[in-house]
Design a protein around this motif. Structure first.
Motif, short mmCIF file in Angstrom:
data_model
loop_
_atom_site.label_atom_id
_atom_site.label_comp_id
_atom_site.label_asym_id
_atom_site.label_seq_id
_atom_site.Cartn_x
_atom_site.Cartn_y
_atom_site.Cartn_z
N ASP A 121 0.85 -1.19 0.00
CA ASP A 121 0.00 0.00 0.00
C ASP A 121 0.89 1.25 0.00
N GLY A 124 -0.14 4.45 1.57
CA GLY A 124 -0.26 4.45 3.04
C GLY A 124 -1.67 4.69 3.55
N ASN A 129 -2.16 0.46 7.73
CA ASN A 129 -1.05 1.42 7.74
C ASN A 129 -1.43 2.72 8.46
N LEU A 133 0.38 4.09 11.92
CA LEU A 133 0.86 5.48 12.03
C LEU A 133 0.22 6.16 13.25
N ALA A 138 4.67 3.44 13.14
CA ALA A 138 5.20 3.54 11.78
C ALA A 138 6.27 4.61 11.74
N LEU A 143 8.06 1.97 7.30
CA LEU A 143 6.71 1.58 6.95
C LEU A 143 6.11 2.54 5.96
N LEU A 144 4.97 2.15 5.45
CA LEU A 144 4.38 2.91 4.36
C LEU A 144 3.45 3.98 4.90
N VAL A 145 3.83 5.22 4.74
CA VAL A 145 3.02 6.35 5.21
C VAL A 145 2.64 7.19 3.99
N PRO A 146 1.52 7.92 4.07
CA PRO A 146 1.07 8.67 2.89
C PRO A 146 2.16 9.60 2.32
N CYS A 147 2.16 9.69 0.99
CA CYS A 147 3.30 10.30 0.28
C CYS A 147 3.46 11.80 0.53
N PRO A 180 -2.28 12.46 8.84
CA PRO A 180 -0.99 11.76 8.84
C PRO A 180 0.21 12.69 9.07
N ASN A 280 8.38 4.94 -1.33
CA ASN A 280 7.54 3.93 -0.69
C ASN A 280 7.59 2.61 -1.45
#
Ligand code: NDP
Length: 290
Positions: A121, A124, A129, A133, A138, A143-147, A180, A280
């Motif tokens: 994902d 994120g 995810n 966060l 996270a 880890l995958l966090v919003p871009c 986020p 990511n």
């Protein structure tokens, strides 16, 4: 004319980030014969979405990744889209899955996002995810966090020697940006306030901030006299003006007279978003395929 503030050059930072990713991708390819794969799913003909998907595809190819855009017709059903995601989730060569938003009205966006494998994902946005966060578990490194929020943090870390203990005010509480970015600031040990449309005396709240992140969608709403002298201002807003030009959520001309550092629009946060998507994708590749 700009004032005293240092301009935070997002275009240059994004180019540097992409160059580093390209080097890592080339090294992985040379050592293991593998390349990270980014798969973007677009449903329908929204013109802005088409442009975004094309630039994601182009920049992924530029850093040496395998880039596939799945363009589905506007009448695609929710079940068909879920089937496409199940296919991508089951393919080992797929490292990043992104469903371009907004989806057509007949599709339940939350159900679709929830169907993406959290390990791939790259936006994120899955509940897993977002939950990691929110739980402080996270980090942008692992880890995958919003871009876009990740892009804001990379620019802040470049602009400031340390974030710990600073007062940060985030204006906006959207799932995609405000929330986020506030979580990431908290994780970086800032003292965080999240302001929104019901906040009382927003100028006074913003005036406290060493760091201002504006993610509102209202052109030039944040005025120069709201800014604490020397503050760092990150303007996420992208607003199309009647003359066709883009404006941020911050009145740049005014704020640049007072702030210590500020991102321009365009050329600030915007270019970081796709660069962080690529980052990511690389993060997801490394976490899943070692
Ligand atoms: P949303 O519309 O989802 O959220 C806007 C937020 O701003 C809401 O939380 C809303 O409060 C708050 N808000 C609205 N009016 C006011 C006000 N008068 N005072 C204080 N707060 C207010 O937008 P997004 O978060 O998706 O996007 C924000 C901006 O960032 C947009 O300009 C968008 O184009 C841009 N953007 C840029 C990206 C990039 O790559 N640079 C990526 C994504 C977005 P409430 O919750 O109370 O309604």
């Amino acid at each position: 004319m700009t004032g005293q503030a240092r301009i935070i050059d997002g275009k240059a930072a994004a180019a540097e980030l992409r160059a580093g990713i390209a080097r890592e991708v080339a090294a992985i390819k040379a050592e293991r014969g593998l390349v990270p794969g980014l798969h973007v799913v677009l449903v329908g003909d929204d013109p802005a979405s088409k442009v975004y998907v094309a630039s994601k595809e182009k920049l992924a190819v530029e850093v040496g990744m395998a880039s596939v855009a799945h363009r589905l017709p506007a009448e695609t059903t929710e079940e068909d889209l879920l089937a496409k995601l199940a296919e991508l989730n089951g393919d080992d060569a797929v490292d990043g899955i992104l469903v371009q938003l907004p989806l057509p009205k007949h599709i339940d966006t939350a159900r679709i996002i929830d169907a993406i494998d959290p390990a791939r994902d790259v936006d994120g946005l899955t509940p897993v995810n977002a939950g990691l966060l929110a739980g402080g578990k996270a980090s942008g490194e692992h880890l995958l966090v919003p871009c876009t929020p990740l892009g804001c943090m990379l620019l802040l870390k470049q602009a400031l020697p340390s974030l710990a203990g600073l007062e940060a005010v985030v204006i906006g509480r959207s799932e995609l940006v405000g929330r986020p970015v506030a979580q990431l600031l908290l994780q970086a040990d800032c003292t965080v306030t999240i302001a929104h449309s019901r906040t009382r005396d927003l100028p006074a709240v913003v005036k406290r901030a060493d760091i201002v992140v504006a993610a509102v969608g209202r052109p030039r709403m944040v005025k120069g006299d709201w800014i604490k002298p020397g503050a760092t201002v990150i303007d996420v807003g992208i607003n199309r003006m009647p003359d066709g030009k883009l404006a941020g959520d911050v009145d740049f001309a005014e704020a640049a007279q007072v702030a210590g550092a500020i991102t321009p629009v365009p050329g600030g946060v915007g270019p970081m978003t796709i660069a962080c998507l690529l980052r990511n994708t690389l993060t997801a590749f490394k976490a899943r395929r070692g």
